[in-house]
Design a protein around this motif. Sequence first.
Motif, short mmCIF file in Angstrom:
data_model
loop_
_atom_site.label_atom_id
_atom_site.label_comp_id
_atom_site.label_asym_id
_atom_site.label_seq_id
_atom_site.Cartn_x
_atom_site.Cartn_y
_atom_site.Cartn_z
N ARG A 9 40.44 10.94 30.64
CA ARG A 9 41.63 10.99 31.50
C ARG A 9 41.22 10.95 32.96
NH1 ARG A 9 45.51 15.37 28.67
NH2 ARG A 9 43.71 15.55 27.31
N SER A 10 41.97 10.23 33.75
CA SER A 10 41.56 10.09 35.16
C SER A 10 42.14 11.18 36.05
CB SER A 10 41.93 8.71 35.69
OG SER A 10 43.28 8.44 35.46
N THR A 11 42.38 12.33 35.46
CA THR A 11 42.80 13.46 36.29
C THR A 11 41.89 14.64 36.00
OG1 THR A 11 44.35 14.07 34.57
CG2 THR A 11 45.23 12.83 36.43
N GLY A 12 41.78 15.50 36.96
CA GLY A 12 41.04 16.74 36.74
C GLY A 12 39.55 16.56 36.91
N ASN A 13 38.92 17.52 37.53
CA ASN A 13 37.48 17.45 37.72
C ASN A 13 36.76 18.06 36.53
OD1 ASN A 13 38.77 17.73 40.62
ND2 ASN A 13 36.84 16.66 40.81
N LEU A 14 35.53 17.64 36.36
CA LEU A 14 34.75 18.15 35.23
C LEU A 14 34.25 19.55 35.51
CD1 LEU A 14 32.65 14.98 34.43
CD2 LEU A 14 34.44 16.01 33.02
N HIS A 15 34.30 20.38 34.49
CA HIS A 15 33.79 21.75 34.66
C HIS A 15 32.58 21.97 33.74
CE1 HIS A 15 35.96 22.58 30.96
NE2 HIS A 15 37.10 22.25 31.52
N LEU A 16 31.98 23.14 33.87
CA LEU A 16 30.80 23.48 33.08
C LEU A 16 31.04 23.32 31.59
CD1 LEU A 16 28.96 26.72 34.24
CD2 LEU A 16 28.12 24.37 34.23
N GLY A 17 32.26 23.64 31.15
CA GLY A 17 32.60 23.49 29.73
C GLY A 17 32.48 22.05 29.29
N ASN A 18 32.98 21.13 30.10
CA ASN A 18 32.85 19.70 29.78
C ASN A 18 31.38 19.30 29.74
OD1 ASN A 18 35.42 19.36 32.16
ND2 ASN A 18 35.74 19.13 29.96
N LEU A 23 29.67 16.28 27.35
CA LEU A 23 28.93 15.41 28.27
C LEU A 23 27.42 15.33 28.01
CD1 LEU A 23 29.61 13.50 30.42
CD2 LEU A 23 29.69 15.36 32.06
N LYS A 24 26.80 16.48 27.81
CA LYS A 24 25.35 16.46 27.55
C LYS A 24 25.03 15.71 26.26
CE LYS A 24 22.23 19.35 29.12
NZ LYS A 24 21.41 20.56 29.30
N ASN A 25 25.96 15.81 25.31
CA ASN A 25 25.79 15.04 24.08
C ASN A 25 25.89 13.54 24.33
OD1 ASN A 25 25.69 16.76 21.47
ND2 ASN A 25 27.13 17.81 22.81
N PHE A 26 26.83 13.17 25.19
CA PHE A 26 26.99 11.74 25.51
C PHE A 26 25.71 11.19 26.13
CE2 PHE A 26 31.86 12.16 26.32
CZ PHE A 26 32.06 12.24 24.95
#
Length: 329
Positions: A9-18, A23-26
Amino acid sequence: METVLSGIRSTGNLHLGNYFGALKNFVQMQHSERCFFFIADYHSLTTHPDPSILHGNVKNVLSEYLAAGLDPDVATIYVQSDVPEVTELSLLLSMHAYVGELERTASFKDKIRKQADNVNIGLLGYPVLMASDILQHRATRVPIGKDQEQHLELTRRFARRFNQFYQVEYFPECQAYTFGGELVKIPGLDGSGKMGKSEGNGIYLSDSDAAIRKKVMRAVTDSGPVAPDSPMPEVIANLFTLLKVVSTPDTVEHFTTLWNRCEIRYGDLKKQLAEDIIGVIAPIRERIESIAGDEAYLSRVVKQGAEKARASASQTVADVRRIMGIKPF
Ligand code: TRP
């Protein structure tokens, strides 16, 4: 090799949870699978964002994903609206998507409640466009959260229906990608559940060192352990969960021992936690800033991504047109 597609989604900034979640898996997965990561800006139009902020949002998200380690030379990273083929596929698939089933999706019903004065066709067709995102690359794995499961189920249904109607085995069945259940759940700092953007309890990849310190020092704690080896309440366990992902095993052990001996001082724990979170985030934040400031780089990245994505999508659209009976003279 699987074809993996992740829509962002093009809203919201990424946080540590993401970051410590998907993300690290990606970042790892991009080397072993055929990966597509795209920013779903067409989808965001269903809620009528201000035109003056849409592009900025896309740029932010893109910069953050690149800063976190998605590699445009390895994976295909693109902006949805740079691949117009998806709109044609969506139109074609919509001929086999029934109004009733779309009206019954939870997300649509939710939107009707939230934006009663803007129940547009885009909103109703949201799952068809999402199915097209996936099916244009004939993706087999789609990392999603719980809230998107119904959309994925519809994607499978549309794919099956298409295959059945035209008596082809064209679209594969996609499955949710769950990272083998190993996803680390990062708790929020308010002692209640996981870190999320709607909860306002997050530490963002773009947060300054000062902001991180402030947020961590304000994290909810209790009045301290009462007896040696007493059970750890959730709010404190949450801090330890964070510590485990950002700190060294020695640090974790140090504070665990102090806790067990009833000698822990939460102020010290938080100070250490804040510094170790900064150790993870500061380099990412610096990369975000330098990437976001490099228009030429970003433009190269999206151009390259669009080319790769269009090559894959245009093949699918050509096949689907042919299967449906659209033929050149
Ligand atoms: N609907 C998804 C969300 O809100 C975003 C999305 C759009 C998506 N197209 C997709 C996700 C395709 C996965 C695959 O999060």
